[in-house]
Write a protein that holds these residues in place. Sequence first.
Motif, PDB file in Angstrom:
ATOM      1  N   GLY A  74       0.815  -1.212   0.000  1.00 23.46           N
ATOM      2  CA  GLY A  74       0.000   0.000   0.000  1.00 23.46           C
ATOM      3  C   GLY A  74       0.845   1.258   0.000  1.00 23.46           C
ATOM      4  O   GLY A  74       0.502   2.249  -0.645  1.00 23.46           O
ATOM      5  N   SER A  75       1.962   1.220   0.702  1.00 20.58           N
ATOM      6  CA  SER A  75       2.835   2.391   0.743  1.00 20.58           C
ATOM      7  C   SER A  75       3.485   2.654  -0.620  1.00 20.58           C
ATOM      8  O   SER A  75       3.933   3.758  -0.881  1.00 20.58           O
ATOM      9  CB  SER A  75       3.908   2.225   1.822  1.00 20.58           C
ATOM     10  N   LEU A  76       3.512   1.648  -1.485  1.00 15.66           N
ATOM     11  CA  LEU A  76       4.044   1.800  -2.835  1.00 15.66           C
ATOM     12  C   LEU A  76       2.936   2.125  -3.841  1.00 15.66           C
ATOM     13  O   LEU A  76       3.184   2.204  -5.039  1.00 15.66           O
ATOM     14  CB  LEU A  76       4.757   0.522  -3.279  1.00 15.66           C
ATOM     15  N   GLY A  77       1.697   2.286  -3.338  1.00 11.87           N
ATOM     16  CA  GLY A  77       0.573   2.587  -4.219  1.00 11.87           C
ATOM     17  C   GLY A  77       0.011   1.362  -4.910  1.00 11.87           C
ATOM     18  O   GLY A  77      -0.677   1.472  -5.920  1.00 11.87           O
ATOM     19  N   ILE A  78       0.299   0.179  -4.370  1.00 13.29           N
ATOM     20  CA  ILE A  78      -0.163  -1.075  -4.960  1.00 13.29           C
ATOM     21  C   ILE A  78      -1.312  -1.624  -4.134  1.00 13.29           C
ATOM     22  O   ILE A  78      -1.186  -1.786  -2.918  1.00 13.29           O
ATOM     23  CB  ILE A  78       0.984  -2.107  -5.017  1.00 13.29           C
ATOM     24  N   ASP A  79      -2.424  -1.916  -4.783  1.00  7.48           N
ATOM     25  CA  ASP A  79      -3.571  -2.537  -4.121  1.00  7.48           C
ATOM     26  C   ASP A  79      -3.334  -4.048  -4.118  1.00  7.48           C
ATOM     27  O   ASP A  79      -3.280  -4.669  -5.190  1.00  7.48           O
ATOM     28  CB  ASP A  79      -4.847  -2.200  -4.879  1.00  7.48           C
ATOM     29  N   PRO A  80      -3.162  -4.667  -2.933  1.00  9.72           N
ATOM     30  CA  PRO A  80      -2.866  -6.104  -2.882  1.00  9.72           C
ATOM     31  C   PRO A  80      -3.912  -6.966  -3.580  1.00  9.72           C
ATOM     32  O   PRO A  80      -3.571  -7.948  -4.229  1.00  9.72           O
ATOM     33  CB  PRO A  80      -2.812  -6.411  -1.383  1.00  9.72           C
ATOM     34  N   LYS A  81      -5.182  -6.610  -3.479  1.00 10.09           N
ATOM     35  CA  LYS A  81      -6.221  -7.411  -4.142  1.00 10.09           C
ATOM     36  C   LYS A  81      -6.049  -7.353  -5.656  1.00 10.09           C
ATOM     37  O   LYS A  81      -6.128  -8.381  -6.336  1.00 10.09           O
ATOM     38  CB  LYS A  81      -7.619  -6.947  -3.756  1.00 10.09           C
ATOM     39  N   LEU A  82      -5.807  -6.158  -6.186  1.00  9.68           N
ATOM     40  CA  LEU A  82      -5.584  -6.040  -7.627  1.00  9.68           C
ATOM     41  C   LEU A  82      -4.338  -6.817  -8.050  1.00  9.68           C
ATOM     42  O   LEU A  82      -4.307  -7.426  -9.121  1.00  9.68           O
ATOM     43  CB  LEU A  82      -5.452  -4.571  -8.033  1.00  9.68           C
ATOM     44  N   ALA A  83      -3.310  -6.803  -7.199  1.00 15.92           N
ATOM     45  CA  ALA A  83      -2.082  -7.535  -7.508  1.00 15.92           C
ATOM     46  C   ALA A  83      -2.353  -9.042  -7.574  1.00 15.92           C
ATOM     47  O   ALA A  83      -1.834  -9.731  -8.455  1.00 15.92           O
ATOM     48  CB  ALA A  83      -1.006  -7.230  -6.467  1.00 15.92           C
ATOM     49  N   LEU A  84      -3.180  -9.549  -6.656  1.00 19.80           N
ATOM     50  CA  LEU A  84      -3.490 -10.981  -6.662  1.00 19.80           C
ATOM     51  C   LEU A  84      -4.417 -11.359  -7.811  1.00 19.80           C
ATOM     52  O   LEU A  84      -4.497 -12.532  -8.170  1.00 19.80           O
ATOM     53  CB  LEU A  84      -4.108 -11.396  -5.321  1.00 19.80           C
ATOM     54  N   ASP A  85      -5.100 -10.386  -8.387  1.00 16.90           N
ATOM     55  CA  ASP A  85      -5.956 -10.651  -9.544  1.00 16.90           C
ATOM     56  C   ASP A  85      -5.159 -10.750 -10.846  1.00 16.90           C
ATOM     57  O   ASP A  85      -5.674 -11.234 -11.846  1.00 16.90           O
ATOM     58  CB  ASP A  85      -7.006  -9.539  -9.695  1.00 16.90           C
TER      59      ASP A  85
END
Length: 98
Positions: free
Chosen positions: A74-85
Amino acid sequence: MAAGKFVVLMVMVALMVEGSRAMTLCDMNDEGLEACKPSVRQLNPVDPSPECCKALKGADLPCLCSYKNSVWLGSLGIDPKLALDLPPKCKLQMPSVC
């Protein structure tokens, strides 16, 4: 929760120590991470590019799964759910550990 903060702190220290070296995350280099960024941002995510999918094919997917509850992403602007998708969108099978 304290353990999670400790891990984030250690990652930040490691990044500072690495300095100008290229960043890698779960066997994805900075080029692969950059290629996937437009697909994992909360605002207006796009389908993964061929470059992103190529980077994911060489990534350590179980390692990526370990970040699904990480505040670091999140601190890098990455949404973990979107990343896992992303892997299924690239026709890659998700590990059972996710």
